[in-house]
Motif scaffolding. Structure first.
Motif, mmCIF file in Angstrom:
data_model
loop_
_atom_site.group_PDB
_atom_site.id
_atom_site.type_symbol
_atom_site.label_atom_id
_atom_site.label_comp_id
_atom_site.label_asym_id
_atom_site.label_seq_id
_atom_site.Cartn_x
_atom_site.Cartn_y
_atom_site.Cartn_z
ATOM 1 N N CYS A 1 4.345 5.075 -12.493
ATOM 2 C CA CYS A 1 4.340 5.677 -13.827
ATOM 3 C C CYS A 1 4.707 7.154 -13.716
ATOM 4 O O CYS A 1 3.902 7.958 -13.228
ATOM 5 N N PRO A 2 5.919 7.538 -14.138
ATOM 6 C CA PRO A 2 6.381 8.921 -13.946
ATOM 7 C C PRO A 2 5.489 9.983 -14.573
ATOM 8 O O PRO A 2 5.386 11.094 -14.052
ATOM 9 N N ASP A 3 4.829 9.668 -15.710
ATOM 10 C CA ASP A 3 4.015 10.686 -16.375
ATOM 11 C C ASP A 3 2.884 11.193 -15.490
ATOM 12 O O ASP A 3 2.450 12.346 -15.630
ATOM 13 N N VAL A 4 2.375 10.327 -14.608
ATOM 14 C CA VAL A 4 1.309 10.740 -13.695
ATOM 15 C C VAL A 4 1.786 10.761 -12.246
ATOM 16 O O VAL A 4 1.005 10.989 -11.330
ATOM 17 N N GLN A 5 3.083 10.483 -12.030
ATOM 18 C CA GLN A 5 3.727 10.600 -10.723
ATOM 19 C C GLN A 5 3.042 9.762 -9.649
ATOM 20 O O GLN A 5 2.895 10.198 -8.505
ATOM 21 N N MET A 6 2.644 8.532 -10.002
ATOM 22 C CA MET A 6 1.982 7.703 -9.011
ATOM 23 C C MET A 6 1.970 6.241 -9.446
ATOM 24 O O MET A 6 2.244 5.910 -10.599
ATOM 25 N N VAL A 7 1.659 5.365 -8.489
ATOM 26 C CA VAL A 7 1.463 3.950 -8.771
ATOM 27 C C VAL A 7 0.086 3.790 -9.412
ATOM 28 O O VAL A 7 -0.933 4.077 -8.797
ATOM 29 N N MET A 8 0.060 3.314 -10.666
ATOM 30 C CA MET A 8 -1.201 3.176 -11.392
ATOM 31 C C MET A 8 -1.775 1.766 -11.307
ATOM 32 O O MET A 8 -2.946 1.557 -11.593
ATOM 33 N N LYS A 9 -0.940 0.802 -10.947
ATOM 34 C CA LYS A 9 -1.396 -0.580 -10.876
ATOM 35 C C LYS A 9 -0.548 -1.323 -9.852
ATOM 36 O O LYS A 9 0.666 -1.118 -9.770
ATOM 37 N N GLN A 10 -1.195 -2.180 -9.054
ATOM 38 C CA GLN A 10 -0.466 -3.093 -8.178
ATOM 39 C C GLN A 10 -0.925 -4.513 -8.477
ATOM 40 O O GLN A 10 -2.118 -4.796 -8.504
ATOM 41 N N GLU A 11 0.036 -5.389 -8.722
ATOM 42 C CA GLU A 11 -0.235 -6.803 -8.941
ATOM 43 C C GLU A 11 0.387 -7.592 -7.802
ATOM 44 O O GLU A 11 1.510 -7.312 -7.380
ATOM 45 N N SER A 12 -0.339 -8.572 -7.285
ATOM 46 C CA SER A 12 0.191 -9.374 -6.189
ATOM 47 C C SER A 12 -0.337 -10.791 -6.273
ATOM 48 O O SER A 12 -1.360 -11.058 -6.917
ATOM 49 N N ILE A 13 0.374 -11.708 -5.636
ATOM 50 C CA ILE A 13 -0.060 -13.099 -5.535
ATOM 51 C C ILE A 13 -0.057 -13.461 -4.054
ATOM 52 O O ILE A 13 0.977 -13.363 -3.378
ATOM 53 N N GLN A 14 -1.214 -13.828 -3.532
ATOM 54 C CA GLN A 14 -1.385 -14.207 -2.138
ATOM 55 C C GLN A 14 -1.677 -15.699 -2.060
ATOM 56 O O GLN A 14 -2.700 -16.148 -2.557
ATOM 57 N N ASN A 15 -0.775 -16.444 -1.428
ATOM 58 C CA ASN A 15 -0.988 -17.891 -1.279
ATOM 59 C C ASN A 15 -1.348 -18.542 -2.615
ATOM 60 O O ASN A 15 -2.228 -19.392 -2.702
ATOM 61 N N GLY A 16 -0.681 -18.108 -3.676
ATOM 62 C CA GLY A 16 -0.874 -18.689 -4.996
ATOM 63 C C GLY A 16 -2.009 -18.105 -5.807
ATOM 64 O O GLY A 16 -2.202 -18.484 -6.962
ATOM 65 N N VAL A 17 -2.785 -17.177 -5.232
ATOM 66 C CA VAL A 17 -3.938 -16.601 -5.926
ATOM 67 C C VAL A 17 -3.655 -15.131 -6.252
ATOM 68 O O VAL A 17 -3.276 -14.361 -5.364
ATOM 69 N N PRO A 18 -3.828 -14.722 -7.517
ATOM 70 C CA PRO A 18 -3.488 -13.347 -7.893
ATOM 71 C C PRO A 18 -4.548 -12.330 -7.481
ATOM 72 O O PRO A 18 -5.724 -12.644 -7.342
ATOM 73 N N SER A 19 -4.090 -11.092 -7.308
ATOM 74 C CA SER A 19 -4.976 -9.944 -7.076
ATOM 75 C C SER A 19 -4.419 -8.770 -7.856
ATOM 76 O O SER A 19 -3.217 -8.683 -8.113
ATOM 77 N N THR A 20 -5.301 -7.854 -8.232
ATOM 78 C CA THR A 20 -4.890 -6.647 -8.940
ATOM 79 C C THR A 20 -5.647 -5.451 -8.382
ATOM 80 O O THR A 20 -6.832 -5.550 -8.056
ATOM 81 N N VAL A 21 -4.943 -4.347 -8.224
ATOM 82 C CA VAL A 21 -5.571 -3.078 -7.846
ATOM 83 C C VAL A 21 -5.176 -2.060 -8.895
ATOM 84 O O VAL A 21 -3.984 -1.879 -9.183
ATOM 85 N N ASP A 22 -6.167 -1.392 -9.514
ATOM 86 C CA ASP A 22 -5.923 -0.401 -10.551
ATOM 87 C C ASP A 22 -6.466 0.957 -10.141
ATOM 88 O O ASP A 22 -7.517 1.043 -9.489
ATOM 89 N N VAL A 23 -5.770 2.016 -10.551
ATOM 90 C CA VAL A 23 -6.338 3.353 -10.477
ATOM 91 C C VAL A 23 -7.297 3.480 -11.655
ATOM 92 O O VAL A 23 -6.888 3.430 -12.817
ATOM 93 N N THR A 24 -8.583 3.591 -11.376
ATOM 94 C CA THR A 24 -9.611 3.609 -12.428
ATOM 95 C C THR A 24 -10.183 5.000 -12.654
ATOM 96 O O THR A 24 -10.941 5.211 -13.602
ATOM 97 N N GLN A 25 -9.840 5.942 -11.794
ATOM 98 C CA GLN A 25 -10.264 7.328 -12.004
ATOM 99 C C GLN A 25 -9.241 8.238 -11.375
ATOM 100 O O GLN A 25 -8.753 8.009 -10.272
ATOM 101 N N LEU A 26 -8.903 9.294 -12.098
ATOM 102 C CA LEU A 26 -7.929 10.270 -11.618
ATOM 103 C C LEU A 26 -8.347 11.633 -12.160
ATOM 104 O O LEU A 26 -8.361 11.874 -13.358
ATOM 105 N N LYS A 27 -8.746 12.513 -11.226
ATOM 106 C CA LYS A 27 -9.206 13.849 -11.644
ATOM 107 C C LYS A 27 -8.466 14.922 -10.873
ATOM 108 O O LYS A 27 -8.117 14.719 -9.719
#
Length: 240
Positions: A214-240
Motif C-alpha cells: 500500500c503506497p500510502d503507508v509504504q509497506m505491505v499491510m496484508k499477506q494472504e496465502s494458501i498452504q496445502n489448500g488451507v488459507p492463512s492471513t497476516v495483517d498489520v494491526t498496529q503501526l505507530k
C-alpha cells in the motif's frame, strides 16, 4: 533441530527481500518509539510485535535502528513458537543488513532461527510499482543452528517470480487503502524436527502468496496465502 526453530522459519518468508528500496529510512515506523504489530490466523498463524529505537539517519537512504520484539508462529494447531528478536538494522545504498550482539561487545551477521531480512515490510519499491512489473525468483538457505553445519539444521525456502497485479482498494486492519497485489509461489522444503523428545518428519509446504503493498503507508499491510489448500492471513494491526 528443535521444532520451535523450524516453526519460526515460515515467518521469515513474509519478511521479503534482503534489498531495501529507496525510501525505507522514511517509512512511518523508522523512528525512536516506532512500533509494528503483525497478527495472523489460519494454517500458518504468524505474528510479531516489533519496536524501533536508537534510530540514526545520515541523510538519503542511509540509516540505522535497533529492532526488538517477539515473534509468534503456530503451524496447523501445534504449540506456538515465540522467538525473541533483537537486531541492529543498517540501511546503506539501498541494501539492508541485520546484525546482532555476538556476546563479546561486537556484532555478527544474523544466521539463527529468525532472520528479519525476509520481512515483507522491506520488500518493494516505495511508490514505484506498476502493473505487470516482476521481481525475480529467490532461494534462501537458513541455518537454524548457527553452531552446526549439518544439513539437518538447514531450512531451504524458494520463492517463484513475483508479479504485480492491478492496483485496487483493499480493506486492511487499519483501514481502506489503494494497494498493489504482488503474487508468487513459495516452497518450504521438507525437513525433520524434534518435539517433546520425538523426532518428527515435517512435510514440505507449498503456498500461493499475495502481498498487498500500500503506497500510502509504504509497506505491505496484508499477506494472504494458501498452504496445502488451507488459507492463512497476516495483517498489520498496529503501526505507530
Amino acid at each position: 533441530m528443535k521444532l520451535n526453530a523450524w516453526m519460526a522459519a515460515p515467518l521469515l518468508v513474509m519478511l521479503g527481500l534482503s534489498s531495501a528500496q529507496a525510501g525505507l529510512c522514511d517509512v512511518p515506523f523508522m523512528r525512536d518509539g516506532g512500533q509494528i504489530q503483525l497478527t495472523g490466523s489460519g494454517f500458518l498463524a504468524l505474528g510479531a510485535d516489533l519496536a524501533f529505537s536508537d534510530v540514526k539517519k545520515q541523510g538519503g537512504d542511509q540509516c540505522q535502528a535497533r529492532v526488538q520484539g517477539k515473534a509468534s508462529v503456530a503451524l496447523a494447531g501445534l504449540p506456538a513458537s515465540k522467538p525473541n528478536i533483537d537486531y541492529v538494522m543498517t540501511v546503506r545504498e539501498g541494501r539492508t543488513r541485520f546484525q546482532r550482539d555476538d556476546g563479546r561487545g561486537g556484532l555478527e551477521a544474523v544466521q539463527g532461527s529468525f532472520d528479519l531480512r525476509l520481512l515483507g515490510l522491506f520488500s518493494y519499491e516505495h511508490g514505484g510499482l506498476q502493473e505487470g512489473q516482476t521481481f525475480p525468483r529467490q532461494d534462501f538457505q537458513i541455518n537454524l543452528d548457527k553452531r552446526s553445519q549439518s544439513n539437518a539444521n538447514v531450512l531451504r525456502i524458494h520463492t517463484g517470480a513475483k508479479t504485480v497485479g492491478a492496483q485496487q482498494s483493499v480493506q486492511t486492519a487499519l483501514g481502506n487503502y489503494q494497494c498493489w497485489p504482488i503474487r508468487y509461489q513459495r516452497e518450504i522444503e521438507p525437513t525433520q524436527a524434534s518435539f517433546s523428545g520425538i523426532s518428527l518428519p515435517i512435510p514440505g509446504i507449498n503456498s500461493q502468496v499475495t502481498d498487498w503493498y500500500c503506497p500510502d503507508v509504504q509497506m505491505v499491510m496484508k499477506q494472504e496465502s494458501i498452504q496445502n489448500g488451507v488459507p492463512s492471513t497476516v495483517d498489520v494491526t498496529q503501526l505507530k
